[in-house]
Design a protein around this motif. Sequence first.
Motif, mmCIF file in Angstrom:
data_model
loop_
_atom_site.group_PDB
_atom_site.id
_atom_site.type_symbol
_atom_site.label_atom_id
_atom_site.label_comp_id
_atom_site.label_asym_id
_atom_site.label_seq_id
_atom_site.Cartn_x
_atom_site.Cartn_y
_atom_site.Cartn_z
ATOM 1 N N ILE C 137 16.948 -1.510 10.912
ATOM 2 C CA ILE C 137 16.849 -0.984 9.458
ATOM 3 C C ILE C 137 17.484 -2.347 8.723
ATOM 4 O O ILE C 137 18.202 -3.382 9.149
ATOM 5 C CB ILE C 137 18.319 -0.271 9.164
ATOM 6 C CG1 ILE C 137 17.877 1.286 9.872
ATOM 7 C CG2 ILE C 137 18.802 0.119 7.978
ATOM 8 C CD1 ILE C 137 19.176 2.167 9.686
ATOM 9 N N PHE C 138 16.425 -2.479 7.525
ATOM 10 C CA PHE C 138 16.612 -3.849 6.990
ATOM 11 C C PHE C 138 17.544 -3.570 5.542
ATOM 12 O O PHE C 138 17.913 -4.823 5.095
ATOM 13 C CB PHE C 138 15.420 -4.505 6.560
ATOM 14 C CG PHE C 138 14.400 -4.580 7.844
ATOM 15 C CD1 PHE C 138 14.907 -5.692 8.615
ATOM 16 C CD2 PHE C 138 13.598 -3.670 8.077
ATOM 17 C CE1 PHE C 138 14.065 -6.056 9.793
ATOM 18 C CE2 PHE C 138 12.806 -3.714 9.370
ATOM 19 C CZ PHE C 138 13.044 -5.079 10.106
ATOM 20 N N LYS C 139 17.562 -2.518 4.904
ATOM 21 C CA LYS C 139 18.292 -2.272 3.817
ATOM 22 C C LYS C 139 18.825 -0.863 3.764
ATOM 23 O O LYS C 139 17.966 0.119 4.121
ATOM 24 C CB LYS C 139 17.513 -2.488 2.520
ATOM 25 C CG LYS C 139 18.209 -2.535 1.162
ATOM 26 C CD LYS C 139 17.147 -2.759 -0.069
ATOM 27 C CE LYS C 139 18.099 -2.675 -1.298
ATOM 28 N NZ LYS C 139 17.295 -3.129 -2.370
ATOM 29 N N GLN C 140 19.826 -0.803 3.350
ATOM 30 C CA GLN C 140 20.630 0.783 3.226
ATOM 31 C C GLN C 140 21.809 0.570 2.205
ATOM 32 O O GLN C 140 22.794 0.221 2.362
ATOM 33 C CB GLN C 140 21.184 0.946 4.575
ATOM 34 C CG GLN C 140 21.118 2.425 5.015
ATOM 35 C CD GLN C 140 21.967 2.614 6.407
ATOM 36 O OE1 GLN C 140 22.394 1.680 7.097
ATOM 37 N NE2 GLN C 140 21.849 3.902 6.928
ATOM 38 N N SER C 141 21.242 0.913 0.986
ATOM 39 C CA SER C 141 22.007 0.997 -0.209
ATOM 40 C C SER C 141 22.439 2.243 -0.894
ATOM 41 O O SER C 141 21.398 3.038 -1.008
ATOM 42 C CB SER C 141 21.572 -0.201 -1.024
ATOM 43 O OG SER C 141 20.538 0.159 -2.079
ATOM 44 N N TYR C 142 23.447 2.511 -1.583
ATOM 45 C CA TYR C 142 23.716 3.814 -2.056
ATOM 46 C C TYR C 142 24.152 3.729 -3.372
ATOM 47 O O TYR C 142 24.736 4.772 -4.094
ATOM 48 C CB TYR C 142 24.843 4.313 -1.340
ATOM 49 C CG TYR C 142 24.587 4.471 0.097
ATOM 50 C CD1 TYR C 142 23.994 5.691 0.573
ATOM 51 C CD2 TYR C 142 24.719 3.503 1.013
ATOM 52 C CE1 TYR C 142 23.483 5.833 1.768
ATOM 53 C CE2 TYR C 142 24.227 3.811 2.404
ATOM 54 C CZ TYR C 142 23.708 4.841 2.813
ATOM 55 O OH TYR C 142 23.339 4.973 4.185
ATOM 56 N N ASP C 143 23.959 2.738 -4.226
ATOM 57 C CA ASP C 143 24.501 2.561 -5.635
ATOM 58 C C ASP C 143 23.228 2.694 -6.642
ATOM 59 O O ASP C 143 23.040 1.865 -7.541
ATOM 60 C CB ASP C 143 24.752 1.151 -5.886
ATOM 61 C CG ASP C 143 24.114 0.054 -5.462
ATOM 62 O OD1 ASP C 143 23.367 0.222 -4.624
ATOM 63 O OD2 ASP C 143 24.287 -1.087 -5.862
ATOM 64 N N TRP C 144 22.555 3.998 -6.465
ATOM 65 C CA TRP C 144 21.524 4.033 -7.358
ATOM 66 C C TRP C 144 22.086 4.464 -8.873
ATOM 67 O O TRP C 144 23.265 5.163 -8.695
ATOM 68 C CB TRP C 144 20.472 5.041 -6.969
ATOM 69 C CG TRP C 144 21.131 6.237 -6.389
ATOM 70 C CD1 TRP C 144 21.535 7.561 -7.151
ATOM 71 C CD2 TRP C 144 21.255 6.646 -4.941
ATOM 72 N NE1 TRP C 144 22.052 8.087 -6.060
ATOM 73 C CE2 TRP C 144 21.884 7.665 -4.862
ATOM 74 C CE3 TRP C 144 20.974 5.887 -3.779
ATOM 75 C CZ2 TRP C 144 22.094 8.485 -3.606
ATOM 76 C CZ3 TRP C 144 21.101 6.395 -2.589
ATOM 77 C CH2 TRP C 144 21.792 7.867 -2.559
#
Lengths: 153, 153, 153, 153, 153, 153, 153, 153
Positions: C137-144
Amino acid sequence: MDDLDFEIIKRLQTDGRTSYTDISEDLGITVGTVRNRVQRLIENQILKIVGVVNPFKTGSPSVTIFGLKVRLQKLDNVIKKLVAIPEVRFVAASTGVYDLYVEVITSSNEELYRVMKNDISQIDGIESMESSLLLEIFKQSYDWEVGSQTSQQ
Amino acid sequence: MDDLDFEIIKRLQTDGRTSYTDISEDLGITVGTVRNRVQRLIENQILKIVGVVNPFKTGSPSVTIFGLKVRLQKLDNVIKKLVAIPEVRFVAASTGVYDLYVEVITSSNEELYRVMKNDISQIDGIESMESSLLLEIFKQSYDWEVGSQTSQQ
Amino acid sequence: MDDLDFEIIKRLQTDGRTSYTDISEDLGITVGTVRNRVQRLIENQILKIVGVVNPFKTGSPSVTIFGLKVRLQKLDNVIKKLVAIPEVRFVAASTGVYDLYVEVITSSNEELYRVMKNDISQIDGIESMESSLLLEIFKQSYDWEVGSQTSQQ
Amino acid sequence: MDDLDFEIIKRLQTDGRTSYTDISEDLGITVGTVRNRVQRLIENQILKIVGVVNPFKTGSPSVTIFGLKVRLQKLDNVIKKLVAIPEVRFVAASTGVYDLYVEVITSSNEELYRVMKNDISQIDGIESMESSLLLEIFKQSYDWEVGSQTSQQ
Amino acid sequence: MDDLDFEIIKRLQTDGRTSYTDISEDLGITVGTVRNRVQRLIENQILKIVGVVNPFKTGSPSVTIFGLKVRLQKLDNVIKKLVAIPEVRFVAASTGVYDLYVEVITSSNEELYRVMKNDISQIDGIESMESSLLLEIFKQSYDWEVGSQTSQQ
Amino acid sequence: MDDLDFEIIKRLQTDGRTSYTDISEDLGITVGTVRNRVQRLIENQILKIVGVVNPFKTGSPSVTIFGLKVRLQKLDNVIKKLVAIPEVRFVAASTGVYDLYVEVITSSNEELYRVMKNDISQIDGIESMESSLLLEIFKQSYDWEVGSQTSQQ
Amino acid sequence: MDDLDFEIIKRLQTDGRTSYTDISEDLGITVGTVRNRVQRLIENQILKIVGVVNPFKTGSPSVTIFGLKVRLQKLDNVIKKLVAIPEVRFVAASTGVYDLYVEVITSSNEELYRVMKNDISQIDGIESMESSLLLEIFKQSYDWEVGSQTSQQ
Amino acid sequence: MDDLDFEIIKRLQTDGRTSYTDISEDLGITVGTVRNRVQRLIENQILKIVGVVNPFKTGSPSVTIFGLKVRLQKLDNVIKKLVAIPEVRFVAASTGVYDLYVEVITSSNEELYRVMKNDISQIDGIESMESSLLLEIFKQSYDWEVGSQTSQQ
């Protein structure tokens, strides 16, 4: 190759350690003939006597089948490069949707990714690849009938 | 399984006929231990010592890889039936597009069609199947590293 | 939901442990209001404050994305059954080739196969499934950005 | 990472705001140890404590999963460029049909098209992309079992 | 655009020849307002009042839907070239498997082949195309609800 | 249908509001003939004079193309049920990969999902469906050449 | 079949009207032998002497290749039903993605649709079908080498 | 071409050796007219009178259908090169998933692989190819109705 070769092969297909004495008695030939013929079959890459392991019973490996589409004019080079990768256990040309079938066995998914990224992906001429991880092997047998077509004729 | 098993396996993976004496001397154990361990590995279907033939060098065979989609609730039965077909040489469950990978080796395309039509097609639970005929094998090796994950830890 | 909810959410999206005091001062409201609003957002399953782990950094897991085709008249039941499987981490309906996207996280490929065979395969109404193992996994972000559409109007 | 890390993670996976005092009492360690360990886990990008929002409950967003086929020799560059796009929320390498899975969240279909056209399409090395719009999320959980493989051995 | 525009459009969607007088009376505005608004809607390419023919009732045409995969960096140019081909009746960007959907109507299969070979195939940037010939049209309606989203808010 | 019909249609294809007087003068026939012929063409569902709206310019709609595979023996019933769904704007039988092409226009992705789940999914005989969301329309024209095949002969 | 049969066939493959006298002189056998052998080859459905027409040069036909997936247990029945449809010109079992390849030649797209809808779609056991309309034929030759495998041995 | 041509063709489609005398009497024209017309039809590559062999009854051949995707700007060259390969028996442009359908007949799978590798793969402009081996032919007929469209008008 003649019928004698096929008879010797048949005995080794079921049990790779059948003694040459047993084979020689069984076929009514000398032990030396058996030994010579087996040696020649191995040298000509027709036969290989090996201990085949079920990878799922010796740890938690990643056994992966790749279907490759290849820029066809570079097929020879792609095959040569694939064959040289140690984790690549099987390479074959095929009809159907893919140009090549390739099997890779690694000791984990991480190592699989390393092989995909550092080795396979670097080969010039691979257009695309699809991969399937094997999860369990239910049958793996090696005693297919050799020489049957010849003997029918 | 312990490291000794893995050491014995490694020697047989490259040459299935390595003498038990050589292995025992190499590992500093008795010949009896080698024999017992090999026997147990074979009985537990972990190891199989066989003469593996390149089918393309012993006639003009049809070597076919099938990808099967299966009605998942009937998976067990489909596997059992496939395993029982003599021409079926390999059956494995997989991730990816297909539920099962199956390899069939017959002595001709006609015989392949007979197996597809009379045997595989009659199995209840196979939703669809796609097949690829292998045309040449470039690599077929069996000496993958066993026990590597254990020994790292 | 109003703009205040969105402002609170935005602060928690980047850092789930931002203190309610900081949020209240930042937005000029009481700590009680912050606490009540957060509680209500969680109860209504709009917000979930969790420690998200990168599974590839805590062992050697199998993270698998499934694309499922479903007998459409049984869609509701299939979803209900999937949601109840503990290893199933994500279920969503989608346009495109598949009817459902499902994510499964297990601690090994063997366990993955057990979930596929014993749990997912037993659900009546799944027509076929394709699976892809994630390898890194290269990116996993939650701040949409929440509430952006509303605030534009 | 040791078992203590895993125990701390487990508590935060279910509730990201569990107080460090509760964790310290529960595990019989000091609050400082909890704080230090959590900080280190976050710095090493193993853990992330965030407010996760169900995008379908905060407006009318476009949540899209892309499957990408990539010119494999350019894989690293493609990943780097994708990670830099703000609307890209998730990037992972995978087995199966696609080389990369990518998730994009935008506030509307129009904005989705803008991201596809102006950002993703401009990346050199993407061979083709297929996209699926999510229409509803039925499960989204984050408390997978960490460290289970280690503890079994 | 405001609600008056939407009300005018709704009347023309069902019958493109509704007289401006009827519309003006119906909505309580002057005929001049109707005329001006319609003209502006047409000039802004929001509305088009046309006689739509069912191609299968006026001869034996070839109505073909193409799904195109495009080298994404050349997308703009491909669209411009496609739009300029007279037999191309429809061009749209899409999610899913294809980058563009294109509809072509010709008076015969021969003419279809001519357009594919001489026009579409010559456009630089089209990676591949798949085509489906329509065989009969069962529904073709144009009165979808406009402005509904606005009026709900 | 004769050449006169085709001539009248051609004028209305470009501008659906061309006055009957202009057409009658242009073709040297009475206004009554024009009116009668147009009426008959409309009654026979050959012609439809409508205001066609670009859905992407009147809000933020979901315009979706479905490819359906149908249990072929139930094709008639599936078509009948699809035609009756108001949001279904287009239904056609086709060659190629799908049996039916269907276009659905809704005012949002949520409404799209509602139509998929409550209406389309309930139709008995649909084997599988794939969907593509349109993101922008670049050309939409309706003045294809009618009667050309006849006039060539 | 023997070499004489193959020699006769070779002459007829290039020109189906080669006189039996020419063949008899060429091969040094009697005209009666030629006649008898040809008759027997035709009766045994090994040979068929026909006028083959390029369908694209005798009108504006629809020549369509179908790939069929079949419920495998009903394969025999599906084949029997397909063979009985007059517009079906070719039926063969195959490896690869489809179970059967079928060619249909009709005098127009309308008639093609009639055959698909009224004849092929009614056959119980066809799971799905994909169709490709041929647009131009560039080569159609019938003089493949017969008996070559036999003569090599 | 006129109706007389079609009448002559129809008689030869069923039996390629129908005597010109029989045809002339049947149609009330001179034998010379029949001969001239047939000759002209053959010269114009409309008709070909050949002995068509069922390849599965004259040995153990490999009959393979290829679906080719072609870089469209090189289509003409690809077709020219394919037509020149002796083992290539059929080349046609098509709608659907592939740009070209090609049939290859060889006397064995080995020879098939040789043609794929040495001939087809060397052609510049072929993007990808999928192949299906035929396993048995159930119908092969050549008497499709010529001139039917003309005679209806």
